[in-house]
Design a protein around this motif. Sequence first.
Motif, PDB file in Angstrom:
ATOM      1  N   GLY A  62       0.797  -1.223   0.000  1.00  0.00           N
ATOM      2  CA  GLY A  62       0.000   0.000   0.000  1.00  0.00           C
ATOM      3  C   GLY A  62       0.829   1.272   0.000  1.00  0.00           C
ATOM      4  N   GLU A  63       2.148   1.155  -0.127  1.00  0.00           N
ATOM      5  CA  GLU A  63       2.995   2.347  -0.137  1.00  0.00           C
ATOM      6  C   GLU A  63       2.787   3.125  -1.434  1.00  0.00           C
ATOM      7  OE1 GLU A  63       5.627  -0.921  -1.896  1.00  0.00           O
ATOM      8  OE2 GLU A  63       4.040  -0.781  -0.405  1.00  0.00           O
ATOM      9  N   CYS A  64       2.850   4.433  -1.328  1.00  0.00           N
ATOM     10  CA  CYS A  64       2.614   5.315  -2.462  1.00  0.00           C
ATOM     11  C   CYS A  64       3.784   5.244  -3.448  1.00  0.00           C
ATOM     12  CB  CYS A  64       2.426   6.759  -1.982  1.00  0.00           C
ATOM     13  SG  CYS A  64       2.137   7.916  -3.331  1.00  0.00           S
ATOM     14  N   LEU A  65       3.479   4.900  -4.704  1.00  0.00           N
ATOM     15  CA  LEU A  65       4.490   4.870  -5.757  1.00  0.00           C
ATOM     16  C   LEU A  65       4.385   6.095  -6.652  1.00  0.00           C
ATOM     17  CD1 LEU A  65       4.181   1.139  -6.875  1.00  0.00           C
ATOM     18  CD2 LEU A  65       5.910   2.139  -5.370  1.00  0.00           C
ATOM     19  N   VAL A  66       3.174   6.555  -6.846  1.00  0.00           N
ATOM     20  CA  VAL A  66       2.952   7.720  -7.699  1.00  0.00           C
ATOM     21  C   VAL A  66       1.686   8.415  -7.239  1.00  0.00           C
ATOM     22  CG1 VAL A  66       1.693   6.376  -9.442  1.00  0.00           C
ATOM     23  CG2 VAL A  66       2.721   8.527 -10.097  1.00  0.00           C
ATOM     24  N   GLU A  67       1.721   9.739  -7.322  1.00  0.00           N
ATOM     25  CA  GLU A  67       0.550  10.515  -6.931  1.00  0.00           C
ATOM     26  C   GLU A  67       0.649  11.849  -7.661  1.00  0.00           C
ATOM     27  OE1 GLU A  67      -1.486  11.296  -2.732  1.00  0.00           O
ATOM     28  OE2 GLU A  67       0.543  12.110  -2.857  1.00  0.00           O
ATOM     29  N   GLY A  68      -0.395  12.218  -8.360  1.00  0.00           N
ATOM     30  CA  GLY A  68      -0.333  13.495  -9.040  1.00  0.00           C
ATOM     31  C   GLY A  68      -1.601  13.833  -9.791  1.00  0.00           C
ATOM     32  N   ARG A  69      -1.634  15.107 -10.196  1.00  0.00           N
ATOM     33  CA  ARG A  69      -2.802  15.606 -10.905  1.00  0.00           C
ATOM     34  C   ARG A  69      -2.333  16.639 -11.924  1.00  0.00           C
ATOM     35  NH1 ARG A  69      -8.174  18.515  -8.487  1.00  0.00           N
ATOM     36  NH2 ARG A  69      -8.502  19.850 -10.279  1.00  0.00           N
ATOM     37  N   LEU A  70      -2.891  16.561 -13.130  1.00  0.00           N
ATOM     38  CA  LEU A  70      -2.596  17.521 -14.187  1.00  0.00           C
ATOM     39  C   LEU A  70      -3.900  18.138 -14.649  1.00  0.00           C
ATOM     40  CD1 LEU A  70      -0.203  15.378 -16.391  1.00  0.00           C
ATOM     41  CD2 LEU A  70       0.444  17.362 -15.054  1.00  0.00           C
ATOM     42  N   ASP A  71      -3.898  19.441 -14.847  1.00  0.00           N
ATOM     43  CA  ASP A  71      -5.043  20.139 -15.412  1.00  0.00           C
ATOM     44  C   ASP A  71      -4.583  20.764 -16.726  1.00  0.00           C
ATOM     45  OD1 ASP A  71      -7.075  19.815 -13.352  1.00  0.00           O
ATOM     46  OD2 ASP A  71      -5.746  21.041 -12.107  1.00  0.00           O
ATOM     47  N   VAL A  72      -5.211  20.365 -17.818  1.00  0.00           N
ATOM     48  CA  VAL A  72      -4.792  20.852 -19.141  1.00  0.00           C
ATOM     49  C   VAL A  72      -6.005  21.168 -20.013  1.00  0.00           C
ATOM     50  CG1 VAL A  72      -2.541  19.729 -19.328  1.00  0.00           C
ATOM     51  CG2 VAL A  72      -4.578  18.463 -19.896  1.00  0.00           C
ATOM     52  N   GLN A  73      -5.774  22.026 -20.998  1.00  0.00           N
ATOM     53  CA  GLN A  73      -6.800  22.276 -22.010  1.00  0.00           C
ATOM     54  C   GLN A  73      -6.943  21.000 -22.838  1.00  0.00           C
ATOM     55  OE1 GLN A  73      -8.851  24.719 -22.571  1.00  0.00           O
ATOM     56  NE2 GLN A  73      -8.022  26.197 -21.130  1.00  0.00           N
ATOM     57  N   ALA A  74      -8.152  20.663 -23.227  1.00  0.00           N
ATOM     58  CA  ALA A  74      -8.407  19.427 -23.975  1.00  0.00           C
ATOM     59  C   ALA A  74      -7.579  19.359 -25.254  1.00  0.00           C
ATOM     60  CB  ALA A  74      -9.893  19.303 -24.301  1.00  0.00           C
ATOM     61  N   GLU A  75      -7.379  20.485 -25.931  1.00  0.00           N
ATOM     62  CA  GLU A  75      -6.634  20.500 -27.189  1.00  0.00           C
ATOM     63  C   GLU A  75      -5.169  20.107 -26.986  1.00  0.00           C
ATOM     64  OE1 GLU A  75      -8.262  23.497 -26.081  1.00  0.00           O
ATOM     65  OE2 GLU A  75     -10.087  22.674 -26.968  1.00  0.00           O
ATOM     66  N   ALA A  76      -4.645  20.297 -25.783  1.00  0.00           N
ATOM     67  CA  ALA A  76      -3.233  20.006 -25.515  1.00  0.00           C
ATOM     68  C   ALA A  76      -2.989  18.556 -25.102  1.00  0.00           C
ATOM     69  CB  ALA A  76      -2.715  20.943 -24.423  1.00  0.00           C
TER      70      ALA A  76
END
Length: 160
Positions: A48-62
């Motif tokens: 259960g250890e965290c290997l990856v965690e993240g969030r990206l907010d992008v325009q749909a066209e990109a």
Amino acid sequence: MTIIEEHRTEVRVGTSSYHIQVVAQPSDDRSAPGRRVTVTVNGAGPQGECLVEGRLDVQAEAVPVLAEVLADTLCTFAGAARPQRRRPGARLAQQGRPWTEELDAELESRWQAGESVEEIARSFERSPGGIRARLPRVGCDPENPGAYLPTPPSRRAETE
């Protein structure tokens, strides 16, 4: 928040699991109309250890460009070869469509008449590789125009 579209994927690799969520929503920014896409990634190891965690907010066209850039960058960082990309360009009209008995018969007769793979491919609206792959299935030798494949030893007793 109004969600337009949402996709969730869970992938297990060995003993680790990764969760990816992609949400498309209308942009809140009046100066940048269009859709925004939020990509959330979480990954956990066997305990259960965290290997990856993240969030990206992008325009749909990109999104398509960002996907290419991230894939290239992460593969380079990891020292892994990036899988070959499909060649750009339009698909041929008949590429990927099933072969019929009539098409097989026409392929065989054209090959026996001495037409080249390229000529046949143009006529059938398929790729030269697709034609070469189909020739043995109709009994033709793709290496020798106008020639049939020899009868394999396992079937010679049946035909004699």
